[in-house]
Design a protein around this motif. Sequence first.
Motif, mmCIF file in Angstrom:
data_model
loop_
_atom_site.group_PDB
_atom_site.id
_atom_site.type_symbol
_atom_site.label_atom_id
_atom_site.label_comp_id
_atom_site.label_asym_id
_atom_site.label_seq_id
_atom_site.Cartn_x
_atom_site.Cartn_y
_atom_site.Cartn_z
ATOM 1 N N TRP A 261 32.075 33.599 95.627
ATOM 2 C CA TRP A 261 33.317 33.194 94.958
ATOM 3 C C TRP A 261 34.497 33.272 95.917
ATOM 4 O O TRP A 261 35.338 32.365 95.959
ATOM 5 N N TRP A 262 34.592 34.347 96.692
ATOM 6 C CA TRP A 262 35.723 34.500 97.594
ATOM 7 C C TRP A 262 35.722 33.415 98.669
ATOM 8 O O TRP A 262 36.755 32.804 98.943
ATOM 9 N N ASN A 263 34.560 33.160 99.251
ATOM 10 C CA ASN A 263 34.495 32.144 100.304
ATOM 11 C C ASN A 263 34.678 30.730 99.758
ATOM 12 O O ASN A 263 35.206 29.861 100.454
ATOM 13 N N GLY A 264 34.263 30.506 98.512
ATOM 14 C CA GLY A 264 34.346 29.161 97.959
ATOM 15 C C GLY A 264 35.611 28.858 97.203
ATOM 16 O O GLY A 264 36.046 27.696 97.148
ATOM 17 N N ALA A 265 36.235 29.864 96.602
ATOM 18 C CA ALA A 265 37.419 29.606 95.770
ATOM 19 C C ALA A 265 38.524 30.622 95.984
ATOM 20 O O ALA A 265 39.697 30.266 96.064
ATOM 21 N N GLY A 266 38.192 31.891 96.064
ATOM 22 C CA GLY A 266 39.218 32.928 96.137
ATOM 23 C C GLY A 266 40.078 32.850 97.366
ATOM 24 O O GLY A 266 41.312 32.985 97.304
ATOM 25 N N ARG A 267 39.465 32.605 98.538
ATOM 26 C CA ARG A 267 40.234 32.569 99.778
ATOM 27 C C ARG A 267 41.260 31.437 99.757
ATOM 28 O O ARG A 267 42.378 31.572 100.257
ATOM 29 N N ALA A 269 42.534 29.998 96.885
ATOM 30 C CA ALA A 269 43.523 30.220 95.830
ATOM 31 C C ALA A 269 44.508 31.330 96.185
ATOM 32 O O ALA A 269 45.659 31.314 95.722
ATOM 33 N N TYR A 270 44.070 32.307 97.008
ATOM 34 C CA TYR A 270 44.937 33.436 97.372
ATOM 35 C C TYR A 270 44.923 33.603 98.892
ATOM 36 O O TYR A 270 44.319 34.544 99.426
ATOM 37 N N PRO A 271 45.573 32.694 99.611
ATOM 38 C CA PRO A 271 45.488 32.719 101.087
ATOM 39 C C PRO A 271 46.148 33.938 101.725
ATOM 40 O O PRO A 271 45.793 34.316 102.837
ATOM 41 N N THR A 272 47.130 34.539 101.064
ATOM 42 C CA THR A 272 47.844 35.676 101.655
ATOM 43 C C THR A 272 47.397 37.018 101.098
ATOM 44 O O THR A 272 47.976 38.049 101.442
ATOM 45 N N ALA A 273 46.383 37.020 100.243
ATOM 46 C CA ALA A 273 45.954 38.265 99.588
ATOM 47 C C ALA A 273 45.270 39.184 100.586
ATOM 48 O O ALA A 273 44.488 38.747 101.437
ATOM 49 N N ASP A 274 45.591 40.457 100.498
ATOM 50 C CA ASP A 274 44.925 41.462 101.323
ATOM 51 C C ASP A 274 44.226 42.518 100.474
ATOM 52 O O ASP A 274 43.728 43.516 100.997
ATOM 53 N N ARG A 275 44.210 42.330 99.167
ATOM 54 C CA ARG A 275 43.516 43.257 98.288
ATOM 55 C C ARG A 275 42.955 42.504 97.091
ATOM 56 O O ARG A 275 43.401 41.392 96.768
ATOM 57 N N ALA A 301 34.148 44.348 101.906
ATOM 58 C CA ALA A 301 35.519 44.666 102.293
ATOM 59 C C ALA A 301 35.700 44.576 103.804
ATOM 60 O O ALA A 301 36.727 44.086 104.293
ATOM 61 N N ALA A 302 34.689 45.026 104.556
ATOM 62 C CA ALA A 302 34.783 44.959 106.013
ATOM 63 C C ALA A 302 34.749 43.511 106.502
ATOM 64 O O ALA A 302 35.448 43.144 107.452
ATOM 65 N N GLU A 303 33.951 42.671 105.835
ATOM 66 C CA GLU A 303 33.856 41.267 106.249
ATOM 67 C C GLU A 303 35.147 40.508 105.980
ATOM 68 O O GLU A 303 35.612 39.717 106.800
ATOM 69 N N THR A 304 35.724 40.739 104.806
ATOM 70 C CA THR A 304 36.877 39.944 104.368
ATOM 71 C C THR A 304 38.207 40.587 104.705
ATOM 72 O O THR A 304 39.258 39.963 104.494
ATOM 73 N N LYS A 305 38.192 41.842 105.202
ATOM 74 C CA LYS A 305 39.422 42.588 105.482
ATOM 75 C C LYS A 305 40.254 42.798 104.219
ATOM 76 O O LYS A 305 41.476 42.911 104.272
ATOM 77 N N LEU A 306 39.579 42.833 103.077
ATOM 78 C CA LEU A 306 40.256 43.062 101.798
ATOM 79 C C LEU A 306 40.110 44.521 101.389
ATOM 80 O O LEU A 306 39.061 45.146 101.598
ATOM 81 N N THR A 307 41.166 45.044 100.790
ATOM 82 C CA THR A 307 41.090 46.348 100.148
ATOM 83 C C THR A 307 40.611 46.120 98.718
ATOM 84 O O THR A 307 41.336 45.555 97.894
ATOM 85 N N VAL A 308 39.392 46.525 98.428
ATOM 86 C CA VAL A 308 38.748 46.207 97.150
ATOM 87 C C VAL A 308 38.858 47.411 96.215
ATOM 88 O O VAL A 308 38.324 48.485 96.509
ATOM 89 N N THR A 309 39.557 47.225 95.110
ATOM 90 C CA THR A 309 39.683 48.256 94.074
ATOM 91 C C THR A 309 38.792 47.888 92.896
ATOM 92 O O THR A 309 38.789 46.734 92.454
#
Length: 563
Positions: A261-267, A269-275, A301-309
């Motif tokens: 989902w993140w690679n296909g749509a999330g990235r 839709a939210y280009p500046t998101a870091d979490r 989280a390590a792959e995408t550099k996202l802080t995942v809560t």
Amino acid sequence: MSGLEEQRDVLAAKFEAILPHLDERQRRLLIGAEAQSLGHGGIKAVARAVGVREATVSAGVRELGSQDVPLGRVRRPGGGRKRVADLNPAVRKALLALVEPDVRGDPMSPLRWTTKSTRKLAEQLTRQGHRICADTVGDLLREEGFSLQSNAKTLEGKQHPDRDAQFHYLNEQARNHQNGGAPVISVDTKKKELVGPFKNNGREWEPRGEPVQVDTHDFPDRELGRAVPYGIYDVTANTGWVNVGTDHDTAAFAVESIRRWWNGAGRTAYPTADRLLITADAGGSNGYRTRTWKTELARFAAETKLTVTVCHLPPGTSKWNRIEHRLFSHITMNWRGRPLTSHEVIVECIAATTTKTGLTVHAELDTNPYPTGIQVTDDEIAALPITRHRFHGDWNYTLHPQHPSDTTAANSTSDRTMVKNPHGLSRHSLQDPELTGMPRQRLDKLIEVLTPALEVQREQVLRTRRGHERLVAPGTGAKAKLTPADRILATVLHLRKLATMALLGQLFGVTAVTICRASQEVRPLLEAHGHHISASTARFRTPADVTTFLATDPTQTKIKKTS
């Protein structure tokens, strides 16, 4: 033939033609009017012509002579056959004994384990000597306030005391992420579906008499197997993403679905998101007890550099997960009555799901294998870059692209992280109210009260062990590994269920056996003085977890612990 007989024959012919078309009251009024028109002897003549009693004709004459408003009914009030409940008042009580709950009804009733239809109730009442029909039983039940009711799914069993607080906390986390432009997704696995010509509940328009033919038995096809739809619902964008797997529903499959989902749509839709905030159920492949779920999320989280809560819904509340009524319910309605004959049919049906509120869904097939039985060791869990929140750290936690202790230890200048032992935690840090569950003043008072009693108790134990009084002055000889204050503090932390005895031993620089002995000494004194230590919702596995917990700003948590 005399004139009287001719008149009687004429009346009989007239009444024979008219009376069958009238009701009881209309017939009575007609024959009364005819008797009045004949004058003297008319009542007797009409009674003989019609074949009724003279009293009936007289009643019709009286009704015609009265000035009452037309009744609008056939019988007078109270006329006709009496109701069964009036003739036999006991039948109502006998009926209630059959239909009311067992605590009030008859526990020996033969209807206890059968369907209590009006027909069966009538049969049972008749056996008991109360002659009654099924329709009358229905009337009596409605009079008593009964109606046909289906089961209501409202009993949820034992509820967690922090259930409502967790919902509030989750809502605050979602609002915080949305206000910052970060994505909030709801995830879950939809019901696994049999692939093949099997019956699917629901109906579709088909030519009359030509329903779609499906298999009689629902045995899984060995080649097609089952479809495992894992859904991701974007709460802000009102979009769905469903990854249809063909293997097992594992934590690796769940995280892979989120990755797609993140690679296909999330990235996009939210280009500046870091979490990223994920809301999930408490069990299943994305349950809070599943170790693989956390390790796979750490890789993500390590792959995408996202802080995942991750915020889990409390146990037993999965139906409140937004994905259930915002995505899955619409998918089920879209393919109702349609056999899911192949994986392609499933993917296309899911992708075609829309709503009037603008829901769009993307679906794709995932044929990768996801084996079960993967073991995650304690060391792997301890090495995760995870921060457990102060409020229910088992349900709410954050996975970082890098371990938070790497930056926390370097940047913190607070006395809470001053190095006093190999793990960087001082006794002052361990006395933090967030750990002990009480203000420092109260803890100091508790130590002040229990220390003398603890010393007396220790001296008694030593005397029993020696078998005689002390031969040397107090203070000489081998020193205790823990001071009385440390023994009391360690016992409080143990009763708070924050950590295992092994971890507490690491924090105090002793063995787990020493912590166990300290707890055995202090717990009776706490009980004797009426001190109850409530359990905390936080759980720690390593000293780094405690350091990170204490370094977190408590003002960021809007909901305080209830312990």
